[in-house]
Design a protein around this motif. Structure first.
Motif, short mmCIF file in Angstrom:
data_model
loop_
_atom_site.label_atom_id
_atom_site.label_comp_id
_atom_site.label_asym_id
_atom_site.label_seq_id
_atom_site.Cartn_x
_atom_site.Cartn_y
_atom_site.Cartn_z
N ILE A 96 0.84 -1.20 0.00
CA ILE A 96 0.00 0.00 0.00
C ILE A 96 0.87 1.25 0.00
O ILE A 96 0.61 2.21 -0.74
CB ILE A 96 -0.98 0.00 1.17
CG1 ILE A 96 -2.04 -1.09 0.96
CG2 ILE A 96 -1.64 1.36 1.35
CD1 ILE A 96 -2.89 -1.39 2.18
N LYS A 97 1.92 1.25 0.81
CA LYS A 97 2.84 2.38 0.84
C LYS A 97 3.51 2.59 -0.52
O LYS A 97 3.67 3.71 -0.98
CB LYS A 97 3.89 2.20 1.92
CG LYS A 97 3.36 2.41 3.33
CD LYS A 97 4.45 2.19 4.36
CE LYS A 97 3.96 2.44 5.77
NZ LYS A 97 5.01 2.20 6.77
N ALA A 98 3.88 1.49 -1.18
CA ALA A 98 4.51 1.57 -2.49
C ALA A 98 3.52 2.14 -3.52
O ALA A 98 3.90 2.97 -4.34
CB ALA A 98 5.02 0.20 -2.92
N LEU A 99 2.28 1.72 -3.45
CA LEU A 99 1.26 2.24 -4.36
C LEU A 99 1.05 3.74 -4.14
O LEU A 99 0.91 4.52 -5.09
CB LEU A 99 -0.07 1.52 -4.16
CG LEU A 99 -0.18 0.11 -4.70
CD1 LEU A 99 -1.48 -0.55 -4.25
CD2 LEU A 99 -0.11 0.12 -6.22
N LYS A 100 1.05 4.13 -2.90
CA LYS A 100 0.85 5.54 -2.53
C LYS A 100 1.98 6.39 -3.10
O LYS A 100 1.76 7.49 -3.61
CB LYS A 100 0.76 5.67 -1.01
CG LYS A 100 0.49 7.07 -0.53
CD LYS A 100 0.41 7.08 0.98
CE LYS A 100 0.57 8.48 1.49
NZ LYS A 100 0.79 8.55 2.91
N GLU A 101 3.22 5.89 -3.03
CA GLU A 101 4.37 6.63 -3.53
C GLU A 101 4.33 6.77 -5.04
O GLU A 101 4.81 7.78 -5.58
CB GLU A 101 5.67 5.94 -3.09
CG GLU A 101 5.95 6.07 -1.61
CD GLU A 101 7.14 5.26 -1.15
OE1 GLU A 101 7.85 4.68 -2.00
OE2 GLU A 101 7.35 5.18 0.08
N LYS A 102 3.76 5.79 -5.73
CA LYS A 102 3.69 5.83 -7.19
C LYS A 102 2.64 6.83 -7.69
O LYS A 102 2.76 7.34 -8.78
CB LYS A 102 3.35 4.44 -7.74
CG LYS A 102 4.50 3.46 -7.65
CD LYS A 102 4.09 2.11 -8.20
CE LYS A 102 5.19 1.09 -8.02
NZ LYS A 102 4.78 -0.25 -8.47
N SER A 103 1.63 7.08 -6.89
CA SER A 103 0.56 7.96 -7.37
C SER A 103 0.79 9.42 -7.05
O SER A 103 1.69 9.86 -6.48
CB SER A 103 -0.77 7.54 -6.77
OG SER A 103 -0.75 7.58 -5.37
#
Length: 103
Positions: A96-103
């Motif tokens: 989830i943290k990785a997805l947040k950083e990508k967006s």
């Protein structure tokens, strides 16, 4: 905002296969008042204190946060996450943290 506890309590109780009386008795309430007390919680006339809510959550097998969350989707996520082990929770949090950083 509507209090999410009554609806979530009724839903979790039914999903666990308890009647109001059975749940109340499992929590140590007197058999002749257990159903009425649980009904008052489910109708929103009274709200259990945190310790009582925690005991209810433990009995029903859901995280106590599920009852307090005012976002239905997030509440379902909390319930689902409550059923996985700590390592899997950490892996999901990292994703989830990785997805947040990508967006």
């Amino acid at each position: 905002m509507t209090n999410p506890i009554p609806v979530r309590l009724k839903s979790a109780r039914k999903a666990a296969g308890y009647t109001q009386q059975q749940l109340g008795m499992a929590l140590g309430m007197e058999p002749n008042t257990a159903s009425a007390r649980m009904n008052q919680y489910e109708k929103g006339k009274h709200t259990p204190d945190y310790q009582t809510m925690k005991r209810i959550a433990d009995e029903l097998g859901v995280p106590v946060a599920y009852f307090y969350c005012d976002d239905d989707l997030l509440a379902e996520l909390i319930c689902a996450l409550g059923k996985v082990d700590a390592q899997k929770k950490q892996e999901l949090l990292d994703e989830i943290k990785a997805l947040k950083e990508k967006s």
